[in-house]
Motif scaffolding. Structure first.
Motif, PDB file in Angstrom:
ATOM      1  N   ARG A  95       0.836  -1.207   0.000  1.00 28.81           N
ATOM      2  CA  ARG A  95       0.000   0.000   0.000  1.00 28.81           C
ATOM      3  C   ARG A  95       0.865   1.249   0.000  1.00 28.81           C
ATOM      4  O   ARG A  95       0.600   2.218  -0.726  1.00 28.81           O
ATOM      5  CB  ARG A  95      -0.913  -0.003   1.219  1.00 28.81           C
ATOM      6  N   ALA A  96       1.919   1.247   0.820  1.00 33.58           N
ATOM      7  CA  ALA A  96       2.816   2.397   0.882  1.00 33.58           C
ATOM      8  C   ALA A  96       3.515   2.624  -0.455  1.00 33.58           C
ATOM      9  O   ALA A  96       3.659   3.769  -0.903  1.00 33.58           O
ATOM     10  CB  ALA A  96       3.848   2.197   1.989  1.00 33.58           C
ATOM     11  N   ALA A  97       3.938   1.534  -1.097  1.00 42.90           N
ATOM     12  CA  ALA A  97       4.591   1.660  -2.399  1.00 42.90           C
ATOM     13  C   ALA A  97       3.642   2.270  -3.428  1.00 42.90           C
ATOM     14  O   ALA A  97       4.041   3.096  -4.259  1.00 42.90           O
ATOM     15  CB  ALA A  97       5.082   0.291  -2.865  1.00 42.90           C
ATOM     16  N   ASN A 153       0.841   7.756   9.254  1.00 44.99           N
ATOM     17  CA  ASN A 153       0.788   9.203   9.462  1.00 44.99           C
ATOM     18  C   ASN A 153      -0.013   9.882   8.348  1.00 44.99           C
ATOM     19  O   ASN A 153      -0.831  10.771   8.605  1.00 44.99           O
ATOM     20  CB  ASN A 153       2.198   9.785   9.522  1.00 44.99           C
ATOM     21  N   LYS A 154       0.217   9.453   7.108  1.00 42.30           N
ATOM     22  CA  LYS A 154      -0.473  10.068   5.960  1.00 42.30           C
ATOM     23  C   LYS A 154      -1.949   9.679   5.909  1.00 42.30           C
ATOM     24  O   LYS A 154      -2.817  10.530   5.702  1.00 42.30           O
ATOM     25  CB  LYS A 154       0.222   9.625   4.666  1.00 42.30           C
ATOM     26  N   ILE A 156      -3.860   8.088   8.343  1.00 43.91           N
ATOM     27  CA  ILE A 156      -4.655   8.089   9.578  1.00 43.91           C
ATOM     28  C   ILE A 156      -4.405   9.342  10.421  1.00 43.91           C
ATOM     29  O   ILE A 156      -5.291  10.185  10.588  1.00 43.91           O
ATOM     30  CB  ILE A 156      -4.352   6.835  10.432  1.00 43.91           C
ATOM     31  N   GLU A 157      -3.186   9.465  10.937  1.00 40.65           N
ATOM     32  CA  GLU A 157      -2.934  10.482  11.959  1.00 40.65           C
ATOM     33  C   GLU A 157      -3.098  11.905  11.433  1.00 40.65           C
ATOM     34  O   GLU A 157      -3.549  12.790  12.164  1.00 40.65           O
ATOM     35  CB  GLU A 157      -1.541  10.272  12.558  1.00 40.65           C
ATOM     36  N   SER A 158      -2.736  12.141  10.173  1.00 40.81           N
ATOM     37  CA  SER A 158      -2.850  13.489   9.622  1.00 40.81           C
ATOM     38  C   SER A 158      -4.308  13.916   9.446  1.00 40.81           C
ATOM     39  O   SER A 158      -4.595  15.107   9.272  1.00 40.81           O
ATOM     40  CB  SER A 158      -2.125  13.574   8.277  1.00 40.81           C
ATOM     41  N   LYS A 159      -5.221  12.974   9.511  1.00 40.91           N
ATOM     42  CA  LYS A 159      -6.633  13.271   9.285  1.00 40.91           C
ATOM     43  C   LYS A 159      -7.439  13.374  10.578  1.00 40.91           C
ATOM     44  O   LYS A 159      -8.641  13.629  10.541  1.00 40.91           O
ATOM     45  CB  LYS A 159      -7.247  12.202   8.371  1.00 40.91           C
ATOM     46  N   ILE A 160      -6.766  13.146  11.715  1.00 43.57           N
ATOM     47  CA  ILE A 160      -7.462  13.231  13.008  1.00 43.57           C
ATOM     48  C   ILE A 160      -7.473  14.679  13.478  1.00 43.57           C
ATOM     49  O   ILE A 160      -6.432  15.331  13.527  1.00 43.57           O
ATOM     50  CB  ILE A 160      -6.771  12.343  14.064  1.00 43.57           C
ATOM     51  N   ASN A 161      -8.628  15.171  13.832  1.00 43.88           N
ATOM     52  CA  ASN A 161      -8.766  16.546  14.312  1.00 43.88           C
ATOM     53  C   ASN A 161      -9.545  16.547  15.623  1.00 43.88           C
ATOM     54  O   ASN A 161     -10.753  16.288  15.642  1.00 43.88           O
ATOM     55  CB  ASN A 161      -9.489  17.408  13.270  1.00 43.88           C
ATOM     56  N   ILE A 162      -8.837  16.790  16.714  1.00 43.20           N
ATOM     57  CA  ILE A 162      -9.480  16.883  18.027  1.00 43.20           C
ATOM     58  C   ILE A 162      -9.804  18.355  18.291  1.00 43.20           C
ATOM     59  O   ILE A 162      -8.893  19.185  18.389  1.00 43.20           O
ATOM     60  CB  ILE A 162      -8.573  16.326  19.144  1.00 43.20           C
ATOM     61  N   LEU A 334      -8.939   3.851  14.241  1.00 41.70           N
ATOM     62  CA  LEU A 334      -8.848   4.029  12.791  1.00 41.70           C
ATOM     63  C   LEU A 334      -7.774   3.140  12.178  1.00 41.70           C
ATOM     64  O   LEU A 334      -7.944   2.633  11.063  1.00 41.70           O
ATOM     65  CB  LEU A 334      -8.572   5.497  12.467  1.00 41.70           C
ATOM     66  N   LYS A 335      -6.678   2.949  12.886  1.00 40.62           N
ATOM     67  CA  LYS A 335      -5.604   2.085  12.374  1.00 40.62           C
ATOM     68  C   LYS A 335      -6.086   0.647  12.250  1.00 40.62           C
ATOM     69  O   LYS A 335      -5.813  -0.025  11.245  1.00 40.62           O
ATOM     70  CB  LYS A 335      -4.389   2.167  13.293  1.00 40.62           C
ATOM     71  N   LEU A 336      -6.803   0.167  13.257  1.00 45.34           N
ATOM     72  CA  LEU A 336      -7.336  -1.187  13.188  1.00 45.34           C
ATOM     73  C   LEU A 336      -8.298  -1.335  12.010  1.00 45.34           C
ATOM     74  O   LEU A 336      -8.250  -2.318  11.263  1.00 45.34           O
ATOM     75  CB  LEU A 336      -8.048  -1.543  14.500  1.00 45.34           C
ATOM     76  N   ALA A 337      -9.190  -0.343  11.849  1.00 42.15           N
ATOM     77  CA  ALA A 337     -10.147  -0.392  10.749  1.00 42.15           C
ATOM     78  C   ALA A 337      -9.431  -0.311   9.397  1.00 42.15           C
ATOM     79  O   ALA A 337      -9.803  -1.005   8.446  1.00 42.15           O
ATOM     80  CB  ALA A 337     -11.165   0.746  10.889  1.00 42.15           C
TER      81      ALA A 337
END
Length: 362
Positions: A95-97, A153-154, A156-162, A334-337
């Motif tokens: 997926r990363a590639a 990071n690209k 999942i984490e970059s899309k989380i907004n608390i 989100l990572k698990l999903a």
């Protein structure tokens, strides 16, 4: 004669068609009967027996004690779990590639240099041998970790907004959690123990195996702190506390009484620190009473200090702890999903599992 010629042509065409069909069947059979060395495939990419053997040998090396030789069934349970991990890692790599997020050679070389810094070449080679790893194995491990981090990071984490509203809602529902009855110390630590090899949770899978190694390792870390290296980064790479390494050694807030009961000398050293300062190397102890003994060393950093009483929402540390907690829980979900989604989309064939089921049915 014409009738005989026509019949001959028909038989010839039938024979050609039959031979073509048999050839196609043979090709399909070859395609679905891989080499015995192929344990699984992910979208056509082979995972080999040698890959699984390396993972299994590394697993055995990571055990804290030399366990009794497992039964074939127990060994295969471990191998199945390890193969599942290899499959998942390959899915993430692919997926990363596809998204051009694979770690570069420069990334890998930089991280490898960081790994090697505390050791001589001889010590570094010895550690690789102890872990049943080659330099290429380590480079692959580094590449996969860096690639996975970039992907998560690209995606999942970059899309989380608390939002501030999220923090306010959490505080309102959990206000009692922020009413502390005694002073609290926000502490991080880097730990090195002198025991036998065991899972450490640090990026290097790095473990001191005796007191001399532990002293040398913790002093090397302390020297790097003195020259300005980041505490959290050193904890992630070298600390042997698997419960806190992923957070840069952050242990959260600890009550004053808990610190005193743990070790009065450690509490005394921490209580003298200003925010952001670190202690000298301190011993850590195991056991209790007459059986208590030094089992390793630690360096502590004071991140913050809070007095007793209700901590209000406008307290920056309250907001930060809530924000980080919400972010971590969101990211985990989100990572698990995300990983399940990638697994659903991948074409996976687990030949090792099929082989075990086939043998079990006999």
């Amino acid at each position: 004669m014409q009738v005989q010629a026509l019949a001959f042509k028909r038989r010839r065409h039938f024979a050609l068609a039959l031979s073509s069909t048999l050839l196609l069947v043979a090709l399909v059979a070859c395609k679905h009967s891989p080499s015995p060395d192929v344990m699984a495939t992910v979208n056509g990419k082979d995972i080999l027996r040698s890959d699984l053997d390396k993972a299994y040998n590394a697993y055995k090396s990571s055990q804290s004690e030399a366990p009794q030789e497992p039964s074939p069934e127990q060994a295969n349970i471990v191998r199945l779990n390890l193969l599942r991990s290899l499959i998942d890692a390959e899915i993430l790599d692919q997926r990363a590639a596809k998204l051009n997020l694979s770690a570069s050679e420069e990334d890998v070389n930089a991280k490898l240099t960081e790994f090697k810094t505390p050791y001589t070449q001889e010590e570094f080679d010895k550690r690789l041998k102890q872990q049943n790893m080659t330099l290429d194995d380590l480079r692959l491990q580094i590449r996969r970790k860096l690639t996975s981090d970039k992907l998560i990071n690209k995606e999942i984490e970059s899309k989380i907004n608390i939002t501030d509203a999220d923090i306010s809602s959490y505080y309102a529902a959990h206000k009692a959690e922020f009413n502390v009855i005694e002073p609290q110390y926000h502490v991080a630590r880097i730990v090195v123990t002198a025991g036998p090899a065991q899972p450490t949770g640090n990026l290097q899978s790095n473990k001191a195996t005796n007191d001399a190694e532990a002293r040398k390792k913790i002093q090397a870390v302390r020297n790097r702190l003195a020259t300005g290296d980041d505490f959290g980064s050193l904890a992630i790479n070298f600390s042997e506390d698997p419960n806190a390494n992923s957070t840069g050694g952050d242990m959260g807030f600890i009550s004053e009484s808990a610190l005193q009961q743990g070790d009065p000398a450690t509490f005394a050293a921490i209580s003298k620190l200003k925010i952001g300062q670190v202690t000298d190397v301190l011993p850590i102890y195991g056991g209790a009473g007459p059986t208590q003994r030094a089992i390793g060393y630690a360096i502590y950093k004071l991140i913050g200090r809070e007095p007793a009483g209700q901590r209000e929402l406008n307290n920056p540390s309250v907001q930060q702890s809530i924000r980080q907690g919400l972010r971590d829980s969101h990211a985990q979900l989100l990572k698990l999903a995300y990983e399940e989604m990638l697994r659903d989309d991948a074409k996976v064939r687990n030949y090792f599992a099929e082989q075990i089921l086939k043998q079990g049915a006999k």
